[in-house]
Write a protein that holds these residues in place. Structure first.
Motif, short mmCIF file in Angstrom:
data_model
loop_
_atom_site.label_atom_id
_atom_site.label_comp_id
_atom_site.label_asym_id
_atom_site.label_seq_id
_atom_site.Cartn_x
_atom_site.Cartn_y
_atom_site.Cartn_z
N VAL A 9 -41.75 -8.20 -8.62
CA VAL A 9 -41.47 -8.84 -9.90
C VAL A 9 -40.73 -10.14 -9.60
O VAL A 9 -39.77 -10.15 -8.82
CB VAL A 9 -40.62 -7.94 -10.82
N CYS A 10 -41.19 -11.23 -10.22
CA CYS A 10 -40.57 -12.54 -10.04
C CYS A 10 -40.19 -13.11 -11.39
O CYS A 10 -40.64 -12.64 -12.43
CB CYS A 10 -41.48 -13.48 -9.27
N GLU A 11 -39.39 -14.15 -11.37
CA GLU A 11 -38.93 -14.79 -12.61
C GLU A 11 -39.78 -16.00 -12.97
O GLU A 11 -39.98 -16.29 -14.15
CB GLU A 11 -37.46 -15.22 -12.42
N ASN A 12 -40.28 -16.71 -11.98
CA ASN A 12 -40.91 -18.00 -12.21
C ASN A 12 -42.43 -17.93 -12.05
O ASN A 12 -42.92 -17.45 -11.02
CB ASN A 12 -40.33 -19.02 -11.22
N PRO A 13 -43.19 -18.44 -13.03
CA PRO A 13 -44.65 -18.40 -12.93
C PRO A 13 -45.20 -19.15 -11.72
O PRO A 13 -46.33 -18.90 -11.30
CB PRO A 13 -45.12 -19.08 -14.23
N ARG A 14 -44.41 -20.02 -11.13
CA ARG A 14 -44.86 -20.76 -9.94
C ARG A 14 -45.21 -19.79 -8.80
O ARG A 14 -46.12 -20.05 -8.01
CB ARG A 14 -43.77 -21.75 -9.51
N VAL A 15 -44.54 -18.67 -8.73
CA VAL A 15 -44.83 -17.68 -7.68
C VAL A 15 -46.23 -17.10 -7.90
O VAL A 15 -47.00 -16.97 -6.96
CB VAL A 15 -43.76 -16.56 -7.65
N ILE A 16 -46.57 -16.80 -9.14
CA ILE A 16 -47.91 -16.27 -9.47
C ILE A 16 -48.97 -17.32 -9.12
O ILE A 16 -49.99 -17.00 -8.51
CB ILE A 16 -48.00 -15.91 -10.97
N GLU A 17 -48.71 -18.57 -9.50
CA GLU A 17 -49.67 -19.64 -9.22
C GLU A 17 -49.89 -19.79 -7.72
O GLU A 17 -51.03 -19.93 -7.26
CB GLU A 17 -49.16 -20.96 -9.79
N ALA A 18 -48.82 -19.77 -6.95
CA ALA A 18 -48.92 -19.93 -5.50
C ALA A 18 -49.59 -18.74 -4.83
O ALA A 18 -50.19 -18.87 -3.76
CB ALA A 18 -47.54 -20.16 -4.89
N GLY A 21 -55.26 -15.66 -5.54
CA GLY A 21 -56.24 -15.30 -4.53
C GLY A 21 -55.76 -14.26 -3.53
O GLY A 21 -56.55 -13.71 -2.79
N ARG A 22 -54.48 -13.96 -3.50
CA ARG A 22 -53.96 -12.98 -2.55
C ARG A 22 -54.04 -11.57 -3.08
O ARG A 22 -53.92 -10.63 -2.34
CB ARG A 22 -52.51 -13.30 -2.20
N GLN A 23 -54.13 -11.43 -4.38
CA GLN A 23 -54.26 -10.13 -5.03
C GLN A 23 -53.05 -9.23 -4.81
O GLN A 23 -53.17 -8.01 -4.71
CB GLN A 23 -55.54 -9.43 -4.61
N ALA A 24 -51.87 -9.84 -4.71
CA ALA A 24 -50.64 -9.04 -4.60
C ALA A 24 -50.36 -8.38 -5.94
O ALA A 24 -50.78 -8.85 -6.99
CB ALA A 24 -49.49 -9.95 -4.21
N LEU A 25 -49.66 -7.27 -5.90
CA LEU A 25 -49.21 -6.60 -7.12
C LEU A 25 -47.92 -7.28 -7.54
O LEU A 25 -46.85 -7.00 -7.01
CB LEU A 25 -49.01 -5.11 -6.86
N LEU A 135 -44.06 -15.60 -0.53
CA LEU A 135 -45.50 -15.52 -0.25
C LEU A 135 -45.76 -14.80 1.07
O LEU A 135 -46.72 -14.04 1.18
CB LEU A 135 -46.14 -16.91 -0.26
N GLU A 136 -44.90 -15.04 2.04
CA GLU A 136 -45.01 -14.35 3.33
C GLU A 136 -44.88 -12.84 3.12
O GLU A 136 -45.64 -12.04 3.67
CB GLU A 136 -43.94 -14.87 4.27
N ASP A 137 -43.91 -12.44 2.29
CA ASP A 137 -43.70 -11.02 2.01
C ASP A 137 -44.90 -10.41 1.29
O ASP A 137 -45.22 -9.24 1.50
CB ASP A 137 -42.46 -10.81 1.15
N LEU A 138 -45.51 -11.19 0.42
CA LEU A 138 -46.65 -10.69 -0.35
C LEU A 138 -47.91 -10.56 0.50
O LEU A 138 -48.86 -9.91 0.09
CB LEU A 138 -46.92 -11.58 -1.57
N GLY A 139 -47.89 -11.20 1.67
CA GLY A 139 -49.01 -11.09 2.60
C GLY A 139 -50.15 -11.93 2.19
O GLY A 139 -51.28 -11.81 2.37
#
Length: 139
Positions: A9-18, A21-25, A135-139
């Motif tokens: 879970v993140c606070e900023n939509p920039r994380v989702i945008e970045a 294509g990775r398909q992280a949960l 992003l590294e953590d999300l793989g």
């Protein structure tokens, strides 16, 4: 989702945008979690999902992190004093413009050293400062 599924879970939509294509949960609160976000997290929690939370290193961000970590027993995701110090030093090395911390401090329920460290360093770090690590953590 199967029980035990870990959701970031993140606070900023920039994380989702970045992360596209990775398909992280990954769920984004887009700032303070709204009823829709809380309903989604409640449903995921009821199905046995676990959570890891990251947000801004500023006082409102710590208050939001407190609410999410307490409500869902979420693990802090790169939200400890050492993470803040590392990101603050990176900002200094990169000569990134900084924003001073304002407002009364908020104690981080998961790390008693975080608020004093933030007060000592004195700068706010928005979630984008940790984007590469997240992003590294999300793989």
């Amino acid at each position: 989702m199967p029980p035990g599924t870990r959701i970031h879970v993140c606070e900023n939509p920039r994380v989702i945008e970045a992360d596209a294509g990775r398909q992280a949960l990954l769920v984004c609160t887009s700032g303070s979690a709204t009823t829709v976000v809380l309903s989604l997290l409640d449903t995921l929690a009821a199905s046995g999902c676990t959570f890891a939370y990251h947000g801004d290193f500023d006082w409102p961000g710590i208050a939001l992190a407190n609410r999410i970590t307490q409500r869902y027993a979420a693990e802090p995701w790169r939200m400890r004093a050492a993470d803040y110090e590392y990101l603050a030093s990176c900002a200094q090395v990169r000569d990134t413009p900084t924003i001073p911390l304002t407002a009364p401090p908020a104690e981080a329920t998961w790390d008693p050293e975080l608020a004093p460290t933030m007060t000592s360093v004195g700068i706010a770090l928005h979630e984008e400062a940790a984007l590469d690590l997240l992003l590294e953590d999300l793989g």
